[in-house]
Motif scaffolding. Structure first.
Motif, PDB file in Angstrom:
ATOM      1  N   ALA A 135       0.951  -1.246  -0.021  1.00  0.00           N
ATOM      2  CA  ALA A 135       0.077  -0.058   0.016  1.00  0.00           C
ATOM      3  C   ALA A 135       0.979   1.158   0.075  1.00  0.00           C
ATOM      4  CB  ALA A 135      -1.004   0.070   1.247  1.00  0.00           C
ATOM      5  N   GLY A 136       0.695   2.165  -0.856  1.00  0.00           N
ATOM      6  CA  GLY A 136       1.343   3.407  -1.032  1.00  0.00           C
ATOM      7  C   GLY A 136       0.572   4.443  -0.825  1.00  0.00           C
TER       8      GLY A 136
ATOM      9  N   PHE B  91      -2.654   4.139   4.871  1.00  0.00           N
ATOM     10  CA  PHE B  91      -3.098   5.048   3.966  1.00  0.00           C
ATOM     11  C   PHE B  91      -4.576   4.964   3.831  1.00  0.00           C
ATOM     12  CE2 PHE B  91       1.589   4.794   2.805  1.00  0.00           C
ATOM     13  CZ  PHE B  91       1.717   6.013   3.079  1.00  0.00           C
ATOM     14  N   GLU B  92      -5.279   4.122   4.520  1.00  0.00           N
ATOM     15  CA  GLU B  92      -6.657   3.782   4.117  1.00  0.00           C
ATOM     16  C   GLU B  92      -7.608   5.202   4.078  1.00  0.00           C
ATOM     17  OE1 GLU B  92     -10.207   0.881   5.783  1.00  0.00           O
ATOM     18  OE2 GLU B  92      -8.135   0.979   6.820  1.00  0.00           O
TER      19      GLU B  92
ATOM     20  N   GLY C 153      -8.769   4.580   0.729  1.00  0.00           N
ATOM     21  CA  GLY C 153      -9.708   3.523   0.926  1.00  0.00           C
ATOM     22  C   GLY C 153      -8.955   2.006   1.172  1.00  0.00           C
ATOM     23  N   PHE C 154      -9.596   1.136   1.546  1.00  0.00           N
ATOM     24  CA  PHE C 154      -8.996  -0.128   2.068  1.00  0.00           C
ATOM     25  C   PHE C 154      -8.749  -0.905   0.529  1.00  0.00           C
ATOM     26  CE2 PHE C 154      -8.821  -4.687   2.640  1.00  0.00           C
ATOM     27  CZ  PHE C 154      -8.155  -4.876   3.751  1.00  0.00           C
ATOM     28  N   ILE C 155      -7.184  -1.295   0.575  1.00  0.00           N
ATOM     29  CA  ILE C 155      -6.756  -2.096  -0.453  1.00  0.00           C
ATOM     30  C   ILE C 155      -6.705  -3.489  -0.305  1.00  0.00           C
ATOM     31  CG2 ILE C 155      -4.969  -2.217  -2.194  1.00  0.00           C
ATOM     32  CD1 ILE C 155      -4.410   0.737  -1.559  1.00  0.00           C
ATOM     33  N   PRO C 156      -7.528  -4.310  -0.845  1.00  0.00           N
ATOM     34  CA  PRO C 156      -7.662  -5.694  -0.405  1.00  0.00           C
ATOM     35  C   PRO C 156      -6.454  -6.320  -1.389  1.00  0.00           C
ATOM     36  CG  PRO C 156      -9.343  -5.577  -2.142  1.00  0.00           C
ATOM     37  CD  PRO C 156      -8.514  -4.017  -1.663  1.00  0.00           C
TER      38      PRO C 156
END
Length: 218
Positions: free
Chosen positions: A52-53, A191-192, A196-199
């Motif tokens: 996650a960036g 960085f949610e 947003g949430f990255i699955p």
């Protein structure tokens, strides 16, 4: 984390810091079994993983020699030179230096990236061993004990009995393996609030955000 009652061994491809759904599937079995005699295939998670960036999902990949040669065996795939190890570690520091558990894992991860690896298989085994060492209930694994055939590294082999998930977890079919996994893995990402949430990210994302509590996700 109950084992699969019908089968105790899962055939699955060995990947580079596999994603959380790969681990969720593997932990349902007593053993994970890898095939080092698979023929190399492009665009797999064997030499790349997602993190996650600040601007969304970021892919970190390891350059390999003869990347277009789909006749070489997985065990023979060699890593190309360059600054990929430095780039990976710097990227992870940039993405996760504000995560709750990154400092806890940083030094151990740095040791991996300080080593030189000739073969991709050796790197992936080192990464799996390191992740295993962080879990109180490590994943048990082994290699196929035979080399009678050389299946394509792009061949998907999801068996009806559920004990073969080789090449199911690929970048191209993310929606399918997230759906198959129940879309239930949720935790607070760095960085949610922004992305947003990255699955479906690498197990590293879960470790840096959840620490020892990572295994509670499955």
């Amino acid at each position: 984390m109950e084992n699969n009652i019908k089968n105790d061994r899962l055939n699955i491809d060995l990947q580079l810091f596999p994603n959380v759904y790969w681990f969720k599937k593997a932990y349902k079995y007593k053993y994970a079994e890898f095939n080092e005699y698979e023929v190399h295939a492009k665009m797999s998670f064997r030499n790349r993983f997602w993190v996650a960036g600040a601007d969304g999902r970021l892919s970190l990949s390891v350059p390999i020699l003869k990347a277009r040669n789909e006749k070489q065996l997985y065990r023979d795939v060699k890593i190309a030179g360059g600054t990929w190890a430095m780039d990976h570690f710097r990227g992870l520091c940039s993405c996760y230096n504000r995560s709750p558990w990154f400092e806890h894992y940083r030094d151990g991860l740095a040791d991996i990236y300080k080593k030189e690896y000739k073969y991709l298989l050796d790197l992936n085994l080192e990464c799996l061993a390191w992740v295993n060492s962080q879990f109180g209930a490590p994943l048990q694994w082994s290699f196929h004990s035979h080399a009678e055939n050389h299946p394509s590294g792009a061949t998907r082999r999801v068996a009806p009995d559920g004990c073969d998930y080789t090449n199911f977890f690929r970048p191209a079919n993310q929606e399918e393996w997230i759906r198959e996994g129940g879309d239930t893995i949720r935790y607070a990402q760095v960085f949610e609030e922004r992305t947003g949430f990255i699955p479906g990210l690498s197990i590293l994302d879960l470790l840096f955000c959840e620490g020892p509590g990572a295994l509670r996700q499955w």
